[in-house]
Design a protein around this motif. Sequence first.
Motif, short mmCIF file in Angstrom:
data_model
loop_
_atom_site.label_atom_id
_atom_site.label_comp_id
_atom_site.label_asym_id
_atom_site.label_seq_id
_atom_site.Cartn_x
_atom_site.Cartn_y
_atom_site.Cartn_z
N ARG A 275 11.42 119.31 -7.88
CA ARG A 275 10.56 119.01 -9.03
C ARG A 275 11.26 119.50 -10.29
N THR A 276 11.04 118.82 -11.38
CA THR A 276 11.66 119.24 -12.64
C THR A 276 10.60 119.43 -13.71
N LEU A 277 10.90 120.34 -14.63
CA LEU A 277 10.05 120.61 -15.77
C LEU A 277 10.94 120.64 -17.00
N THR A 278 10.72 119.70 -17.92
CA THR A 278 11.50 119.66 -19.15
C THR A 278 10.70 120.34 -20.25
N ILE A 279 11.31 121.31 -20.90
CA ILE A 279 10.65 122.07 -21.96
C ILE A 279 10.76 121.28 -23.26
N THR A 280 9.64 120.83 -23.78
CA THR A 280 9.63 120.09 -25.04
C THR A 280 9.17 120.97 -26.20
N THR A 281 8.38 122.00 -25.89
CA THR A 281 7.96 122.96 -26.90
C THR A 281 8.29 124.34 -26.39
N ALA A 282 9.30 124.96 -26.98
CA ALA A 282 9.78 126.27 -26.51
C ALA A 282 8.88 127.39 -27.00
N ALA A 283 9.00 128.51 -26.31
CA ALA A 283 8.29 129.71 -26.75
C ALA A 283 8.92 130.19 -28.05
N ASN A 284 8.09 130.54 -29.03
CA ASN A 284 8.63 131.09 -30.28
C ASN A 284 8.08 132.48 -30.56
N SER A 285 7.38 133.02 -29.57
CA SER A 285 6.90 134.41 -29.62
C SER A 285 6.68 134.83 -28.18
N ALA A 286 6.46 136.11 -27.95
CA ALA A 286 6.19 136.58 -26.60
C ALA A 286 4.89 135.96 -26.11
N SER B 167 12.78 132.24 -30.41
CA SER B 167 12.97 131.52 -31.67
C SER B 167 12.96 130.01 -31.50
N GLY B 168 12.13 129.55 -30.56
CA GLY B 168 11.96 128.11 -30.40
C GLY B 168 13.10 127.41 -29.67
N ASP B 169 13.92 128.13 -28.93
CA ASP B 169 15.05 127.54 -28.21
C ASP B 169 14.58 127.09 -26.82
N ALA B 170 14.48 125.77 -26.60
CA ALA B 170 14.00 125.23 -25.33
C ALA B 170 14.91 125.62 -24.17
N ASN B 171 16.21 125.69 -24.41
CA ASN B 171 17.15 126.08 -23.36
C ASN B 171 16.88 127.51 -22.89
N PHE B 172 16.59 128.41 -23.83
CA PHE B 172 16.32 129.80 -23.47
C PHE B 172 15.01 129.93 -22.72
N THR B 173 14.01 129.19 -23.15
CA THR B 173 12.72 129.22 -22.45
C THR B 173 12.90 128.72 -21.01
#
Length: 178
Positions: A110-121, A141-147
């Motif tokens: 299964r895959t999950l693509t992050i379209t809205t990244a975390a920008n706070s804890a 800081s809104g980085d989808a790859n990091f989330t």
Amino acid sequence: MQMSFVYNEINPNLWNTFTASGGTVAATNSLGKLDITSTVGSYAVARSTRRVHYKPGQAAGVRFTYVFASPVALLYQTAGLATAGNGYQVGYNGTDFGVLRAHGGKSEVRTLTITTAANSAETITITLNGTAVEVTASDASGDANFTAYEIAQTDFSAASFYADSVGDTVVFTGVGVG
């Protein structure tokens, strides 16, 4: 390669363990001990993190020692070389003893693509096969790859999945054939 349960511990760098419905994996007297309950769906699995690599024209051999519990109807006990969908194992299927050759199996992906990244804890809840897993995302800081990376670092074994990230996508791979 040689694998064991030295110092009565399960080294997570050498072993992946999976349990459900009361199953347990432990190390006692430098031996691995896997137990299950009488609950339907109870299981205990210990898999090496190391792999046997095939080299054309060469053979691979395996030796192992395994003590099976008394055979019980509907109880599956095996040991051997195997992946989630392929392998050779010996053991009991209920009260019948034999050799299992598994081939052609494929794990659920299964895959999950992050379209809205975390920008706070924040806390993210991901549910796989009815099992909710809490993920703590830090300020990225809104980085989808990091989330995606933070999600993939979470232990999803309770849901019977491994997780990896590729860019902004989390890839969940089933522990067993699904």
